[in-house]
Design a protein around this motif. Structure first.
Motif, PDB file in Angstrom:
ATOM      1  N   LEU A 164       0.847  -1.211   0.102  1.00 23.86           N
ATOM      2  CA  LEU A 164       0.094   0.102   0.016  1.00 23.86           C
ATOM      3  C   LEU A 164       0.974   1.177   0.027  1.00 23.86           C
ATOM      4  CD1 LEU A 164      -2.831  -1.015   2.602  1.00 23.86           C
ATOM      5  CD2 LEU A 164      -2.918  -1.485  -0.044  1.00 23.86           C
ATOM      6  N   MET A 165       0.280   2.374  -0.626  1.00 21.83           N
ATOM      7  CA  MET A 165       1.101   3.567  -0.772  1.00 21.83           C
ATOM      8  C   MET A 165       0.602   4.341   0.466  1.00 21.83           C
ATOM      9  SD  MET A 165       2.502   3.356  -3.382  1.00 21.83           S
ATOM     10  CE  MET A 165       2.276   1.778  -4.773  1.00 21.83           C
ATOM     11  N   PRO A 166       1.447   5.521   0.627  1.00 22.69           N
ATOM     12  CA  PRO A 166       0.957   6.599   1.804  1.00 22.69           C
ATOM     13  C   PRO A 166      -0.361   7.164   1.408  1.00 22.69           C
ATOM     14  CG  PRO A 166       3.324   7.103   1.148  1.00 22.69           C
ATOM     15  CD  PRO A 166       2.834   5.873   0.139  1.00 22.69           C
ATOM     16  N   GLY A 167      -1.318   7.481   2.241  1.00 21.13           N
ATOM     17  CA  GLY A 167      -2.604   7.914   1.832  1.00 21.13           C
ATOM     18  C   GLY A 167      -3.712   7.298   2.328  1.00 21.13           C
ATOM     19  N   THR A 168      -4.943   7.472   2.351  1.00 19.93           N
ATOM     20  CA  THR A 168      -5.894   6.644   2.896  1.00 19.93           C
ATOM     21  C   THR A 168      -6.144   5.606   2.049  1.00 19.93           C
ATOM     22  OG1 THR A 168      -7.578   7.861   1.359  1.00 19.93           O
ATOM     23  CG2 THR A 168      -6.913   8.868   3.463  1.00 19.93           C
ATOM     24  N   ALA A 169      -7.144   4.741   2.509  1.00 25.66           N
ATOM     25  CA  ALA A 169      -7.662   3.361   1.747  1.00 25.66           C
ATOM     26  C   ALA A 169      -8.104   3.968   0.247  1.00 25.66           C
ATOM     27  CB  ALA A 169      -8.696   2.791   2.482  1.00 25.66           C
ATOM     28  N   ALA A 170      -9.009   5.114   0.269  1.00 28.08           N
ATOM     29  CA  ALA A 170      -9.854   5.489  -0.832  1.00 28.08           C
ATOM     30  C   ALA A 170      -8.490   5.984  -1.806  1.00 28.08           C
ATOM     31  CB  ALA A 170     -10.724   6.643  -0.419  1.00 28.08           C
ATOM     32  N   ASP A 171      -7.604   6.496  -1.278  1.00 26.55           N
ATOM     33  CA  ASP A 171      -6.520   7.149  -2.278  1.00 26.55           C
ATOM     34  C   ASP A 171      -5.802   5.930  -2.932  1.00 26.55           C
ATOM     35  OD1 ASP A 171      -6.791   9.692  -1.532  1.00 26.55           O
ATOM     36  OD2 ASP A 171      -5.361   9.704   0.060  1.00 26.55           O
ATOM     37  N   ASN A 172      -5.558   4.951  -2.071  1.00 32.97           N
ATOM     38  CA  ASN A 172      -4.712   3.733  -2.626  1.00 32.97           C
ATOM     39  C   ASN A 172      -5.715   3.210  -3.782  1.00 32.97           C
ATOM     40  OD1 ASN A 172      -2.283   2.263  -1.469  1.00 32.97           O
ATOM     41  ND2 ASN A 172      -3.261   3.524  -0.034  1.00 32.97           N
ATOM     42  N   VAL A 173      -6.943   2.853  -3.475  1.00 32.23           N
ATOM     43  CA  VAL A 173      -7.936   1.970  -4.428  1.00 32.23           C
ATOM     44  C   VAL A 173      -8.133   2.896  -5.557  1.00 32.23           C
ATOM     45  CG1 VAL A 173     -10.116   1.104  -4.716  1.00 32.23           C
ATOM     46  CG2 VAL A 173      -8.658   0.800  -2.641  1.00 32.23           C
ATOM     47  N   ALA A 174      -7.870   4.413  -5.554  1.00 35.42           N
ATOM     48  CA  ALA A 174      -8.066   5.366  -6.751  1.00 35.42           C
ATOM     49  C   ALA A 174      -7.046   5.396  -7.478  1.00 35.42           C
ATOM     50  CB  ALA A 174      -8.561   6.773  -5.957  1.00 35.42           C
ATOM     51  N   LEU A 175      -5.808   4.929  -7.167  1.00 33.55           N
ATOM     52  CA  LEU A 175      -4.595   5.221  -7.856  1.00 33.55           C
ATOM     53  C   LEU A 175      -4.798   4.505  -9.571  1.00 33.55           C
ATOM     54  CD1 LEU A 175      -1.774   6.193  -7.660  1.00 33.55           C
ATOM     55  CD2 LEU A 175      -1.050   3.975  -6.814  1.00 33.55           C
ATOM     56  N   PRO A 176      -5.100   3.170  -9.336  1.00 27.57           N
ATOM     57  CA  PRO A 176      -5.078   2.740 -10.726  1.00 27.57           C
ATOM     58  C   PRO A 176      -6.061   3.386 -11.665  1.00 27.57           C
ATOM     59  CG  PRO A 176      -5.437   0.907  -9.278  1.00 27.57           C
ATOM     60  CD  PRO A 176      -5.391   2.294  -8.467  1.00 27.57           C
ATOM     61  N   LEU A 177      -7.205   4.051 -11.156  1.00 28.67           N
ATOM     62  CA  LEU A 177      -8.097   4.976 -11.914  1.00 28.67           C
ATOM     63  C   LEU A 177      -7.320   6.243 -12.414  1.00 28.67           C
ATOM     64  CD1 LEU A 177     -11.049   4.246  -9.686  1.00 28.67           C
ATOM     65  CD2 LEU A 177     -10.716   3.274 -11.930  1.00 28.67           C
ATOM     66  N   ARG A 178      -6.726   6.753 -11.363  1.00 34.31           N
ATOM     67  CA  ARG A 178      -5.975   8.064 -11.771  1.00 34.31           C
ATOM     68  C   ARG A 178      -5.039   7.934 -12.906  1.00 34.31           C
ATOM     69  NH1 ARG A 178      -5.783  12.118  -8.053  1.00 34.31           N
ATOM     70  NH2 ARG A 178      -5.031  13.242  -9.991  1.00 34.31           N
ATOM     71  N   LEU A 179      -4.309   6.720 -12.626  1.00 34.31           N
ATOM     72  CA  LEU A 179      -3.055   6.532 -13.716  1.00 34.31           C
ATOM     73  C   LEU A 179      -3.800   6.122 -14.981  1.00 34.31           C
ATOM     74  CD1 LEU A 179      -0.803   4.149 -11.567  1.00 34.31           C
ATOM     75  CD2 LEU A 179      -0.456   6.524 -12.340  1.00 34.31           C
ATOM     76  N   GLY A 180      -5.051   5.763 -14.825  1.00 35.88           N
ATOM     77  CA  GLY A 180      -5.668   5.389 -16.326  1.00 35.88           C
ATOM     78  C   GLY A 180      -6.536   6.849 -16.895  1.00 35.88           C
ATOM     79  N   GLY A 181      -6.159   7.983 -16.184  1.00 36.53           N
ATOM     80  CA  GLY A 181      -6.683   9.181 -16.775  1.00 36.53           C
ATOM     81  C   GLY A 181      -8.397   9.592 -16.124  1.00 36.53           C
ATOM     82  N   VAL A 182      -8.485   8.750 -15.110  1.00 35.77           N
ATOM     83  CA  VAL A 182     -10.086   9.115 -14.497  1.00 35.77           C
ATOM     84  C   VAL A 182     -10.039  10.450 -13.724  1.00 35.77           C
ATOM     85  CG1 VAL A 182     -11.947   8.393 -12.980  1.00 35.77           C
ATOM     86  CG2 VAL A 182     -10.946   6.622 -14.561  1.00 35.77           C
TER      87      VAL A 182
END
Ligand SMILES: Nc1ncnc2c1ncn2[C@@H]1O[C@H](COP(=O)(O)OP(=O)(O)OP(=O)(O)O)[C@@H](O)[C@H]1O
Ligand SMILES: [Mg+2]
Length: 233
Positions: A94-112
């Motif tokens: 897991l990365m630093p940040g909240t559970a939601a930040d961690n789960v959002a990461l692949p979406l953010r990297l995909g441009g969401v």
């Protein structure tokens, strides 16, 4: 379709060379839930790292939809992972940040967009029973909760291939069963190829096919047809 053909991986560590993966061939088709069982040190995690293009084999090829993952440079391998893959690491990563930040990461990297990514992340966290923990950082989560964050992160962007390393290792049997059923249902409904590594023999109740690993060698095993749509192979 994930295909490993005659793949070998050695580690040159302290002492003698470890033949961690030894002439292994396997395939996982879309919509197939495949388990890989074997004792500690038998090469299971190494095999998943090869399938993810994180490690490169000495011999053999790893392909995904015909693309040769084993020959990719770092840039192409990370693009492959970002676009096609969900990986549940044995130690979560897991990365630093909240559970939601961690789960959002692949979406953010995909441009969401951030706001949409967080909303989708929270929905995915609710599916693994963590709707009340979305704003907790990793240090504020139990081991099993961290594991479920890692599972949510691997699934949130609807990948074509999921590689899961002991995804129920820190969960009680009831929660473990829920996660295995969820993975199997997603696999079948969304045509995801799933390769799941575990010590837990019960996982085979969910599997379409199963392999066993010992000292780097792989063999396919007959599984009793349980509740899953198993029996093939
Ligand atoms: N970086 C490394 N350098 C040297 N040897 C290694 C390295 N990583 C793993 N090994 C060795 O390779 C073998 C396979 O390791 P691997 O992590 O793939 O096993 P595993 O089946 O996932 O085990 P576990 O069930 O305990 O997670 C082990 O004997 C291990 O000691
Ligand atoms: Mg391992």
């Amino acid at each position: 379709m994930l295909e490993l053909n005659n793949v070998s991986k050695d580690y040159v560590g302290p002492g003698e060379v470890v033949h961690a993966v030894n002439d292994v061939s396997l395939s996982v088709a879309p919509g197939e839930f495949v388990t890989l069982l074997g004792p500690s040190g038998s090469g299971k995690s190494t095999l998943l790292l090869l399938a993810a293009g994180i490690l490169h084999p000495e011999h053999g090829t790893v392909t995904f939809n015909g693309d040769d993952v084993s020959q990719m440079n770092d840039h192409d391998a990370s693009t492959y992972r970002r676009k096609h893959l969900g990986f549940v690491f044995q130690h979560f990563n897991l990365m630093p940040g909240t559970a939601a930040d961690n789960v959002a990461l692949p979406l953010r990297l995909g441009g969401v967009r951030p706001r949409d990514a967080i909303r989708m992340a929270k929905e995915m966290l609710a599916k693994v029973g963590l709707d009340k923990r979305v704003d907790h950082i990793a240090d504020q989560l139990s081991g099993g909760e961290r594991q479920r964050v890692a599972i949510a992160r691997a699934l949130v962007h609807s990948p074509e291939l999921v590689l899961a390393d002991e995804p129920t290792g820190n969960l009680d049997s009831q929660r473990g069963d829920q996660i295995l059923s969820m993975l199997r249902d997603l696999c079948h409904e969304r045509d995801i190829a799933v390769l799941l590594v575990t010590h837990d023999e019960r996982a085979n109740e969910y599997a379409d096919r199963s392999y066993r690993m010992k000292d780097g060698h792989l063999s396919e095993v007959e599984i009793a047809t349980g509740t899953a749509a198993g029996g093939a192979g």
